[in-house]
Design an enzyme around this catalytic site. Sequence first.
Site, short mmCIF file in Angstrom:
data_model
loop_
_atom_site.label_atom_id
_atom_site.label_comp_id
_atom_site.label_asym_id
_atom_site.label_seq_id
_atom_site.Cartn_x
_atom_site.Cartn_y
_atom_site.Cartn_z
N HIS A 162 -7.98 6.63 13.84
CA HIS A 162 -7.95 7.42 12.98
C HIS A 162 -9.00 8.65 13.57
CE1 HIS A 162 -6.95 4.46 9.87
NE2 HIS A 162 -5.83 5.12 10.45
N ARG A 181 -8.02 -8.77 4.89
CA ARG A 181 -6.95 -7.65 5.14
C ARG A 181 -7.38 -6.60 6.20
NH1 ARG A 181 -2.13 -5.16 1.01
NH2 ARG A 181 -1.21 -3.67 2.50
N LYS A 203 0.89 -1.36 -0.12
CA LYS A 203 0.04 0.25 -0.01
C LYS A 203 0.63 1.29 -0.13
CE LYS A 203 -4.15 -1.20 2.32
NZ LYS A 203 -4.97 -0.78 3.55
N GLU A 231 -7.29 -6.04 -0.04
CA GLU A 231 -8.23 -5.58 1.07
C GLU A 231 -9.71 -5.90 0.50
OE1 GLU A 231 -7.15 -2.66 3.56
OE2 GLU A 231 -9.24 -2.25 4.21
N HIS A 273 -7.89 0.80 14.62
CA HIS A 273 -7.48 1.83 13.71
C HIS A 273 -8.93 2.76 13.26
CE1 HIS A 273 -3.92 0.09 13.12
NE2 HIS A 273 -3.45 1.01 12.45
N LYS A 275 1.48 -10.45 8.84
CA LYS A 275 1.13 -9.42 7.71
C LYS A 275 1.08 -10.07 6.40
CE LYS A 275 0.83 -4.94 6.01
NZ LYS A 275 0.79 -3.37 6.16
N ASN A 327 -7.02 -3.58 10.43
CA ASN A 327 -7.38 -2.16 11.03
C ASN A 327 -7.89 -2.24 12.13
OD1 ASN A 327 -6.49 -0.92 8.40
ND2 ASN A 327 -8.53 -1.67 7.58
N HIS A 365 0.25 8.03 16.18
CA HIS A 365 -0.37 7.09 15.59
C HIS A 365 -0.57 5.81 16.15
CE1 HIS A 365 -2.36 4.67 12.60
NE2 HIS A 365 -1.65 3.69 12.56
N1 LIG Z 1 1.50 1.70 3.59
C1 LIG Z 1 1.06 1.05 4.78
O1 LIG Z 1 0.75 0.01 4.72
C2 LIG Z 1 1.26 1.82 5.96
C3 LIG Z 1 0.94 1.21 7.35
C4 LIG Z 1 1.08 2.06 8.54
C5 LIG Z 1 1.56 3.20 8.22
N2 LIG Z 1 1.74 3.96 7.33
C6 LIG Z 1 2.18 5.06 7.22
O2 LIG Z 1 3.54 5.47 7.80
C7 LIG Z 1 3.50 6.68 8.29
C8 LIG Z 1 4.27 6.60 9.64
O3 LIG Z 1 5.53 6.22 9.48
P1 LIG Z 1 6.54 6.10 10.71
O4 LIG Z 1 6.09 6.04 12.01
O5 LIG Z 1 7.64 5.30 10.23
O6 LIG Z 1 6.80 7.53 10.48
P2 LIG Z 1 8.03 8.51 9.79
O7 LIG Z 1 8.37 7.83 8.56
O8 LIG Z 1 7.63 10.09 10.08
O9 LIG Z 1 9.35 8.37 10.77
C9 LIG Z 1 9.18 8.85 12.32
C10 LIG Z 1 10.39 9.73 12.55
O10 LIG Z 1 11.60 8.69 12.76
C11 LIG Z 1 12.47 9.44 12.13
N3 LIG Z 1 13.50 8.05 11.92
C12 LIG Z 1 13.19 7.11 10.83
N4 LIG Z 1 13.88 6.07 11.17
C13 LIG Z 1 14.94 6.54 12.31
C14 LIG Z 1 16.11 5.76 12.84
N5 LIG Z 1 16.38 4.70 12.54
N6 LIG Z 1 16.71 6.57 13.69
C15 LIG Z 1 16.28 7.76 14.34
N7 LIG Z 1 15.14 8.32 13.67
C16 LIG Z 1 14.55 7.76 12.45
C17 LIG Z 1 12.05 10.05 10.93
O11 LIG Z 1 12.98 10.86 10.50
C18 LIG Z 1 11.04 10.71 11.55
O12 LIG Z 1 11.15 11.72 12.23
C19 LIG Z 1 2.18 7.45 8.05
O13 LIG Z 1 2.05 8.19 7.12
C20 LIG Z 1 1.32 6.08 7.80
O14 LIG Z 1 0.11 6.63 7.15
C21 LIG Z 1 1.58 3.32 6.12
ZN LIG Z 2 -1.44 1.71 11.93
#
Ligand SMILES: NC(=O)c1ccc[n+]([C@@H]2O[C@H](COP(=O)([O-])OP(=O)(O)OC[C@H]3O[C@@H](n4cnc5c(N)ncnc54)[C@H](O)[C@@H]3O)[C@@H](O)[C@H]2O)c1
Ligand SMILES: [Zn+2]
Length: 368
Positions: free
Chosen positions: A255, A244, A146, A240, A251, A230, A248, A269
């Site tokens: 959300h 799938r 996704k 989905e 969620h 997963k 959620n 989140h």
């Molecule tokens: N595609 C999907 O199936 C799916 C599923 C769940 C969430 N998401 C999306 O994922 C996003 C959230 O992802 P996230 O929580 O990884 O957030 P993010 O990518 O914003 O990372 C969080 C923070 O950690 C920092 N960071 C990343 N790796 C690091 C490391 N190793 N050391 C230090 N800092 C680091 C980043 O710079 C950022 O500031 C949301 O946009 C959400 O919608 C997508």
């Molecule tokens: Zn989630």
Amino acid sequence: MSDLVSVALGERSYDIHIGSGVLQNSGKLIASLVNGSGTALPIVTDENVAKLHYKTLADSLTGFGFSPMPIVLPPGEKTKSFSHLQNLLERLLALEIERGGIIVAFGGGVIGDLAGFAAGILKRGVAYAQIPTTLLAQVDSSVGGKTAIDTKHGKNLVGVFHQPRIVIADISVLKTLPARERLSGYAEIAKYGLLGDAEFFHWLEDHAQQALAGDEAAITRSVVHSCKMKASIVVRDEREAGERALLNLGHTFAHALEAALGYSDSISHGEAVALGCVLAFELSAKLGHCTAEDAARVERHFAALGFKTRRSQIDGPRPSADELLGHIRHDKKTQGGRMTFVLTKGIGKAFVARDVEENVVKGLLSKD
Ligand SMILES: NC(=O)c1ccc[n+]([C@@H]2O[C@H](COP(=O)([O-])OP(=O)(O)OC[C@H]3O[C@@H](n4cnc5c(N)ncnc54)[C@H](O)[C@@H]3O)[C@@H](O)[C@H]2O)c1
Ligand SMILES: [Zn+2]
């Protein structure tokens, strides 16, 4: 030593490589997929990840004849926007990426979602590799294909399904992750146990503290098991149409909470997902699907790890039940005007319910 989890999707199949130090094998792993020697290899990343881990990745890639080209974006959810997507696509085109080439998404879920989307639409689809660097991205967003950006109408509303060619999850990069980010990612791990594997949840009750404190064996097992769960769900329901949706769990509430709080810092989140799981179990107990003891056990687990499990614990003004219900009605999982919830018949036994009465949900949300 690394663990391998396969996502068996016919010609779109790929492997997830999980282990401490696998980032150093990226060159070899990516070289086994494309013949990139000499050509530009775009690495989409953010400023934080670039500072901490880019060199390790770049050294490994150059060792296998690649010319890594970093595209460093600002960190944070705002980067998942139309303007950053456009900018990224132009920069990728300027590098003259060929259809047989590959793009690397190196970062958390923000980078993975944005770069994956760009790969999905660039020249009608080019390959990409996910190298997730947050716990959330390693157990959730990097697996399953996704991709999306956010719009003013809501999160993740514009995107495509586009599976990566490989996922490389290096446990050791999580050492630099801020504690709050690690905890946030943990909520998704617990979610897998809660939705489909009581034994795994039981294991987490005994080992989550250890994993969050940085114990590599405990984190690795948590990541491997989450990816296996997963992968097996995605393989059975890639787009989905049914099962799938169980991913959620928690969620719908999460959300709504995030939206009501304006996606502010007062809740992340994962924190919203933990609270959402507690609410999903409470709603299930209220409707007679699971026991009150199961709901209490879920709350105890999250509370013991430092999660807020009551809305009254969240900083700032508390969103009203009506406000939350408004967001739930607008959730993209609402179908034919009926609210969709993932409920449960007990720990590890989630199911999708479309017949929940609004006043029951309102009653639940009117409490603390
Ligand atoms: N595609 C999907 O199936 C799916 C599923 C769940 C969430 N998401 C999306 O994922 C996003 C959230 O992802 P996230 O929580 O990884 O957030 P993010 O990518 O914003 O990372 C969080 C923070 O950690 C920092 N960071 C990343 N790796 C690091 C490391 N190793 N050391 C230090 N800092 C680091 C980043 O710079 C950022 O500031 C949301 O946009 C959400 O919608 C997508
Ligand atoms: Zn989630």
